[in-house]
Write an enzyme that holds these catalytic residues in place. Structure first.
Site, PDB file in Angstrom:
ATOM      1  CD  GLU A  20     -10.695  41.458  11.964  1.00  0.00           C
ATOM      2  OE1 GLU A  20     -11.436  42.218  11.086  1.00  0.00           O
ATOM      3  OE2 GLU A  20      -9.620  41.785  12.476  1.00  0.00           O
ATOM      4  CE1 TYR A  21     -14.138  32.607   5.544  1.00  0.00           C
ATOM      5  CE2 TYR A  21     -14.912  34.402   4.513  1.00  0.00           C
ATOM      6  CZ  TYR A  21     -14.992  33.187   4.386  1.00  0.00           C
ATOM      7  OH  TYR A  21     -15.723  32.361   3.776  1.00  0.00           O
ATOM      8  CG  LEU A  57      -9.200  20.421   7.197  1.00  0.00           C
ATOM      9  CD1 LEU A  57      -7.771  20.812   7.712  1.00  0.00           C
ATOM     10  CD2 LEU A  57      -9.531  18.919   7.754  1.00  0.00           C
ATOM     11  CE  LYS A  68      -5.936  25.059   8.159  1.00  0.00           C
ATOM     12  NZ  LYS A  68      -5.724  25.863   7.193  1.00  0.00           N
ATOM     13  NE  ARG A  94     -11.041  25.323  -0.593  1.00  0.00           N
ATOM     14  CZ  ARG A  94     -11.110  25.605   0.773  1.00  0.00           C
ATOM     15  NH1 ARG A  94     -10.892  24.348   1.505  1.00  0.00           N
ATOM     16  NH2 ARG A  94     -11.621  26.825   1.213  1.00  0.00           N
ATOM     17  CB  CYS A  97      17.957  64.006  25.100  1.00  0.00           C
ATOM     18  SG  CYS A  97      16.208  63.109  24.717  1.00  0.00           S
TER      19      CYS A  97
HETATM   20  S1  IVH Z   1      -6.372  18.072   4.594  1.00  0.00           S
HETATM   21  C1  IVH Z   1     -10.776  16.864   3.722  1.00  0.00           C
HETATM   22  N1  IVH Z   1      -3.760  18.525   5.668  1.00  0.00           N
HETATM   23  O1  IVH Z   1      -6.449  23.476   5.030  1.00  0.00           O
HETATM   24  C2  IVH Z   1      -9.424  17.744   4.229  1.00  0.00           C
HETATM   25  N2  IVH Z   1      -5.272  20.238   4.625  1.00  0.00           N
HETATM   26  O2  IVH Z   1      -9.131  24.264   6.100  1.00  0.00           O
HETATM   27  C3  IVH Z   1      -8.573  18.224   3.424  1.00  0.00           C
HETATM   28  N3  IVH Z   1      -4.281  22.428   4.571  1.00  0.00           N
HETATM   29  O3  IVH Z   1      -8.183  23.878   2.080  1.00  0.00           O
HETATM   30  C4  IVH Z   1      -7.597  18.953   3.977  1.00  0.00           C
HETATM   31  N4  IVH Z   1      -2.236  22.084   5.630  1.00  0.00           N
HETATM   32  O4  IVH Z   1      -5.693  23.706   1.883  1.00  0.00           O
HETATM   33  C5  IVH Z   1      -5.122  19.023   4.981  1.00  0.00           C
HETATM   34  N5  IVH Z   1      -1.865  19.078   6.319  1.00  0.00           N
HETATM   35  C6  IVH Z   1      -2.995  19.569   5.829  1.00  0.00           C
HETATM   36  C7  IVH Z   1      -3.112  20.887   5.464  1.00  0.00           C
HETATM   37  C8  IVH Z   1      -4.540  21.222   5.065  1.00  0.00           C
HETATM   38  C9  IVH Z   1      -3.080  22.965   5.186  1.00  0.00           C
HETATM   39  C10 IVH Z   1      -5.261  23.613   4.198  1.00  0.00           C
HETATM   40  C11 IVH Z   1      -6.141  22.996   3.075  1.00  0.00           C
HETATM   41  C12 IVH Z   1      -7.516  23.127   3.169  1.00  0.00           C
HETATM   42  C13 IVH Z   1      -7.485  23.816   4.259  1.00  0.00           C
HETATM   43  C14 IVH Z   1      -8.624  23.348   4.917  1.00  0.00           C
END
Ligand code: IVH
Length: 705
Positions: A38-39, A86, A118, A139, A440
């Site tokens: 939702e965010y 991303l 991811k 971060r 029942c």
């Molecule tokens: S690369 C410049 N690889 O997704 C790109 N990120 O929306 C740097 N994340 O804050 C990210 N799995 O915490 C990368 N295999 C993966 C990832 C990943 C999770 C997270 C990461 C980042 C967020 C970006």
């Protein structure tokens, strides 16, 4: 005069304020009040508005920066290279558009991508100075994060010192390693169990638990929480022999420095390769030890990455292809009570329809009364609903700050909502049950539906609507009455075409020729799932013999403990059950029975035709407390024999291990016909297991052979 209508300006301001509030809740307080999806949607809407009306962009718009400011308590760390975000894609079309942009910018026909899961955790940056972990930071806003070094040091997956790699070359003088801190599902479940025992707030999901655990001022707490880490990239780097050609080589390099990296990474060509990988990784999602929320695609060639560069918030060379969100917020419109086959009353939240986990969900189970109290669910509440895989949708948390004054309290009924018989909750049991038995109609309907189900008598076309009609009009009362039906009676029901009526009657006729195991299972004896039914059939050979067996001889059958034996004897002690069996036979239902009088050997019966290995690769669910083993013990033993322990029962579960006071998982296992073991049965299974006990229990299916 502005070029945008007033209402657009208002909406943009509202979005900025809402997003900022959520940023604060999420990043600074670790207490998100809306699901990520939702965010993301709010964020996208604002981005869309700003794209259409660039004059709307203000310097303080959340689109102009990455996260939120760091908490005061931790000291701040400047990232040498910013930690970016991303862009997201939610559909194949969006992935195609991404690939098209990449190809256009590079002027090439086909692009090679490094593809990865991811992770659904927290991004962190680790700085190594002369090979020693110097600082670790969250971060934060992408430029300035929080110094959580002491906490990160407690994570065993994170190397404190870099070992020179295989070729014995130098470690870098300085290096920023980027990756994700996560909590494994199993550790998450354990943590929530402990929280429950301590009467403390449970975490909504492993990511929140990981965030809450990492951002603790007391590293002792972090240490007790069992976090893990996976590296996925490198920021600044001086010295060492960091590869400069390909992303996948960077990953290999990290691996050689003993950083945990995902096994499921791969390289693929073009959009077809990306989508194929997405399918593969989403197929293994539920089997992974940790949660992922999509795949990340990165242009593999580092020179090409550089050429593509960045937009304000994210690289142009990478994108996250997200799965449909598994959590969403909606409203509880009411709570109704469902009566199951065994009379269990299950409270069900009726929800404002919401799209979650890839489907529209209108109901979510609330399990039982205790769960409703623990989660403090009231009618009218805003709730976070979760639907993962094929697991029944569940209410995970209430957004109490949104509760309105007219929210209503729900009390379990004292009488069955279907037949009006008294509903009782036995001491020590979580479930409330209708005492009406087959009087029942709800239990009657459920028992007929169970009887007709695919793995029981397999009567095609006999769905719940038809059974409702037949029972409500007193055309049938028991499963045996199905064999009295004729096509004219069925066709006389509303909305029933003659042809489908004939099909159903034919299917009923066909079901008469069955097996002993199926008939035992079809009877719907409490605690007798498909596997136990098969074991009983094999052991006793004849139905009469099973009907005459006492508790002691029943327990000669592997997996049958006192609880199951008791269910079987009580079932056959009921005259009307015996009568149903007599009628079934009289109306032509038949199965093969063995001639001899001998029985299989006592102890573990040859186990339900499963593969040679009964533990390795199998999925177990534990419920209730076991007499001797602690939960952790049982889990460890299963895992070291190569099995897996998960938290919820689904069709993928192979065994449910029950102890004293089993919860709703037990009923679900019975419903689904999943093998049920007690502690002794589990131990026997483990003993017989041929698994190599040195197998790593967390072996994750690898895409790279
Ligand atoms: S690369 C410049 N690889 O997704 C790109 N990120 O929306 C740097 N994340 O804050 C990210 N799995 O915490 C990368 N295999 C993966 C990832 C990943 C999770 C997270 C990461 C980042 C967020 C970006």
């Amino acid at each position: 005069m502005s070029e945008y209508p007033e209402h657009i300006w208002r909406r943009a301001r509202e979005l900025r304020e809402t997003i900022e509030l959520h940023n604060y809740n999420y990043y600074s307080l670790d207490a998100p009040t809306i699901p990520d999806a939702e965010y993301d949607e709010l964020f996208r809407e604002l981005q869309e508005l700003e794209r259409h009306y660039p004059e709307l962009v203000t310097p303080d718009s959340p689109t102009q920066r990455i996260g939120a400011a760091a908490l005061k308590e931790f000291s701040k760390v400047h990232h040498r290279t910013p930690m970016l975000s991303l862009g997201n894609a939610f559909s194949a079309a969006e992935v195609e558009a991404f690939d098209r942009r990449v190809r256009q910018t590079l002027g090439t026909d086909e692009v090679e991508y490094a593809v990865e899961p991811k992770f659904d955790g927290l991004a962190i940056s680790l700085c190594y100075e002369k090979g020693v972990l110097a600082t670790g930071a969250t971060r934060g806003d992408g430029y300035i994060g929080e110094d959580v070094t002491r906490n990160l040091r407690t994570i065993r997956a994170i190397p404190l010192r870099l070992q020179p790699n295989r070729d014995n070359t130098a470690v870098p003088a300085f290096m920023e390693v980027r990756g994700e801190v996560l909590m494994l599902r199993s550790d998450f479940e354990k943590l929530n169990r402990q929280q429950r025992e301590k009467n403390e707030r449970e975490f909504i999901n492993p990511r929140n638990a990981a965030a809450g655990s990492l951002r603790q001022l007391d590293p002792g707490i972090t240490a007790s929480r069992r976090l893990t880490f996976f590296a996925y990239g490198i920021g600044a780097c001086e010295g060492g022999d960091l590869p400069h050609d390909k992303q996948n080589h960077v990953m290999d390099y990290l691996e050689s420095l003993k950083f945990p990296v995902m096994r499921e990474r791969d390289t693929v060509l073009g959009v077809a390769g990306l989508l194929e990988y997405h399918g593969k990784i989403s197929g293994m999602r539920e089997q992974l030890a940790y949660e992922i929320d999509g795949a990340v695609y990165k242009v593999n060639d580092l020179a090409q990455q550089e050429k593509l560069g960045f937009v304000s918030r994210a690289p142009r060379f990478a994108i996250a292809h997200k799965f449909p969100a598994q959590e969403a917020t909606t409203q509880v419109l009411g709570i109704t009570v469902h009566v199951g086959r065994t009379g269990a009353l299950t409270p069900v939240a009726r929800l404002r329809p919401v799209f979650v986990g890839g489907v529209t969900v209108t109901n979510a189970t609330l399990h039982n009364e205790d769960e409703i109290r623990r989660k403090d669910v009231m009618i009218g509440d805003s709730v976070i609903v979760r639907r993962a895989g094929d697991v029944i949708p569940e209410v995970v948390a209430v957004q109490k700050e949104k509760r309105s004054a007219d929210a209503r309290f729900f009390a379990m009924p004292t009488h069955c909502p279907v037949c009006g018989s008294k509903a009782v909750r036995l001491p020590g049991e979580a479930l409330t049950r209708c005492t009406g038995g087959l009087f029942c109609p709800a239990q009657r309907k459920q028992s007929i539906l169970h009887f007709a189900s695919r793995r029981a008598m397999n009567i095609r076309g006999l769905g719940d609507k038809l059974v409702d009609h037949l029972v409500d009009r007193a055309i049938i009362e028991t499963p045996a009455d199905l064999y009295k039906l004729d096509a004219t009676a069925v066709a006389a029901l509303e909305r029933m075409a003659e042809k489908s009526a004939r099909n159903i009657v034919n299917a009923i006729e066909k079901s008469k020729d069955t097996t002993l195991a199926r008939i035992i299972y079809s009877l719907g004896i409490r605690n007798v799932g498909e596997t136990t039914a098969r074991d009983l059939a094999r052991h006793f050979g004849r139905l009469d013999r099973l009907m005459a067996a006492n508790a002691e001889s029943l327990q000669q059958v592997g997996d049958v403990g006192p609880v199951v034996a008791q269910s079987i004897t009580s079932f056959f002690n009921e005259a009307h059950n015996v009568e149903v069996i007599r009628q079934l036979r009289a109306r032509g239902v038949h199965w093969q029975e063995s001639e001899d009088t001998g029985q299989t050997k006592a102890g573990l019966s040859p186990h339900k035709g499963f593969d040679a290995d009964k533990v390795a690769g199998k999925t177990f669910v534990l419920t209730g407390s076991l007499p001797n083993l602690s939960r952790e013990d049982a889990r460890d033993r299963i895992e070291s024999a190569g099995g897996k322990v998960t938290g919820s029962v689904s069709r993928n579960t192979d065994y449910v291990v029950t102890g004293v006071d089993p919860g709703s998982k037990y009923d679900k296992a019975v419903e689904l016909g999943i093998a049920i073991l007690d502690e002794a049965g589990l131990l026997q299974l483990l003993q017989n297991s041929q698994a190599d006990s040195r197998l790593d229990s967390r072996l994750i299916p690898s895409l790279n052979p």
